[in-house]
Design a protein around this motif. Sequence first.
Motif, PDB file in Angstrom:
ATOM      1  N   UNK A  33       0.839  -1.200   0.000  1.00  0.00           N
ATOM      2  CA  UNK A  33       0.000   0.000   0.000  1.00  0.00           C
ATOM      3  C   UNK A  33       0.874   1.250   0.000  1.00  0.00           C
ATOM      4  N   UNK A  34       1.922   1.266   0.826  1.00  0.00           N
ATOM      5  CA  UNK A  34       2.811   2.420   0.868  1.00  0.00           C
ATOM      6  C   UNK A  34       3.470   2.654  -0.495  1.00  0.00           C
ATOM      7  N   UNK A  35       3.973   1.601  -1.124  1.00  0.00           N
ATOM      8  CA  UNK A  35       4.634   1.751  -2.424  1.00  0.00           C
ATOM      9  C   UNK A  35       3.650   2.238  -3.489  1.00  0.00           C
ATOM     10  N   UNK A  36       2.438   1.719  -3.457  1.00  0.00           N
ATOM     11  CA  UNK A  36       1.411   2.177  -4.384  1.00  0.00           C
ATOM     12  C   UNK A  36       1.155   3.670  -4.183  1.00  0.00           C
ATOM     13  N   UNK A  37       0.991   4.091  -2.929  1.00  0.00           N
ATOM     14  CA  UNK A  37       0.735   5.501  -2.648  1.00  0.00           C
ATOM     15  C   UNK A  37       1.930   6.378  -3.017  1.00  0.00           C
ATOM     16  N   UNK A  38       3.135   5.856  -2.845  1.00  0.00           N
ATOM     17  CA  UNK A  38       4.334   6.615  -3.221  1.00  0.00           C
ATOM     18  C   UNK A  38       4.364   6.852  -4.729  1.00  0.00           C
ATOM     19  N   UNK A  39       4.098   5.816  -5.507  1.00  0.00           N
ATOM     20  CA  UNK A  39       4.070   5.966  -6.963  1.00  0.00           C
ATOM     21  C   UNK A  39       2.937   6.894  -7.370  1.00  0.00           C
ATOM     22  N   UNK A  40       1.808   6.762  -6.727  1.00  0.00           N
ATOM     23  CA  UNK A  40       0.663   7.637  -6.986  1.00  0.00           C
ATOM     24  C   UNK A  40       1.057   9.099  -6.749  1.00  0.00           C
ATOM     25  N   UNK A  41       1.718   9.375  -5.645  1.00  0.00           N
ATOM     26  CA  UNK A  41       2.160  10.739  -5.316  1.00  0.00           C
ATOM     27  C   UNK A  41       3.172  11.258  -6.342  1.00  0.00           C
ATOM     28  N   UNK A  42       4.095  10.411  -6.739  1.00  0.00           N
ATOM     29  CA  UNK A  42       5.091  10.836  -7.726  1.00  0.00           C
ATOM     30  C   UNK A  42       4.431  11.177  -9.064  1.00  0.00           C
ATOM     31  N   UNK A  43       3.483  10.363  -9.497  1.00  0.00           N
ATOM     32  CA  UNK A  43       2.790  10.647 -10.754  1.00  0.00           C
ATOM     33  C   UNK A  43       1.944  11.914 -10.640  1.00  0.00           C
ATOM     34  N   UNK A  44       1.332  12.122  -9.486  1.00  0.00           N
ATOM     35  CA  UNK A  44       0.566  13.349  -9.253  1.00  0.00           C
ATOM     36  C   UNK A  44       1.489  14.573  -9.341  1.00  0.00           C
ATOM     37  N   UNK A  45       2.660  14.491  -8.726  1.00  0.00           N
ATOM     38  CA  UNK A  45       3.606  15.606  -8.765  1.00  0.00           C
ATOM     39  C   UNK A  45       4.117  15.875 -10.178  1.00  0.00           C
ATOM     40  N   UNK A  46       4.302  14.824 -10.953  1.00  0.00           N
ATOM     41  CA  UNK A  46       4.712  15.009 -12.346  1.00  0.00           C
ATOM     42  C   UNK A  46       3.625  15.762 -13.098  1.00  0.00           C
ATOM     43  N   UNK A  47       2.388  15.325 -12.900  1.00  0.00           N
ATOM     44  CA  UNK A  47       1.256  15.977 -13.573  1.00  0.00           C
ATOM     45  C   UNK A  47       1.160  17.453 -13.181  1.00  0.00           C
TER      46      UNK A  47
END
Length: 101
Positions: A33-47
């Motif tokens: 769950x943490x890794x999923x949320x980390x990737x989610x946050x990184x993609x959000x920041x890229x956007x």
Amino acid sequence: MEWYVEQIQQQSAYKIQFEDDNLPKPLDEDVMVFLFKAIQELLFNIEKHAYANKVKVTLKVEEDRILILVEDDGVGLGFKDRRSQPQKSKKMTFGLFNIRE
């Protein structure tokens, strides 16, 4: 993760490439769950901040570790500069701070 990247691709202005070495990645649920949320946050920041055209998300096993790479061709962050400047809001970098920790 692949499903999520496909969903983001449909909503994003940038092109996302997803790579997985297809090796088993046995993890506790809380770590997944943490890794999923980390990737989610990184993609959000890229956007939100990177103005990227291309993004690549890679998941692979290296020795006894799981390596996750999220790369883009955006404008970058300049971490040295950000550390020396006072933060306007704790929320602004909270996601990246948690990922780093």
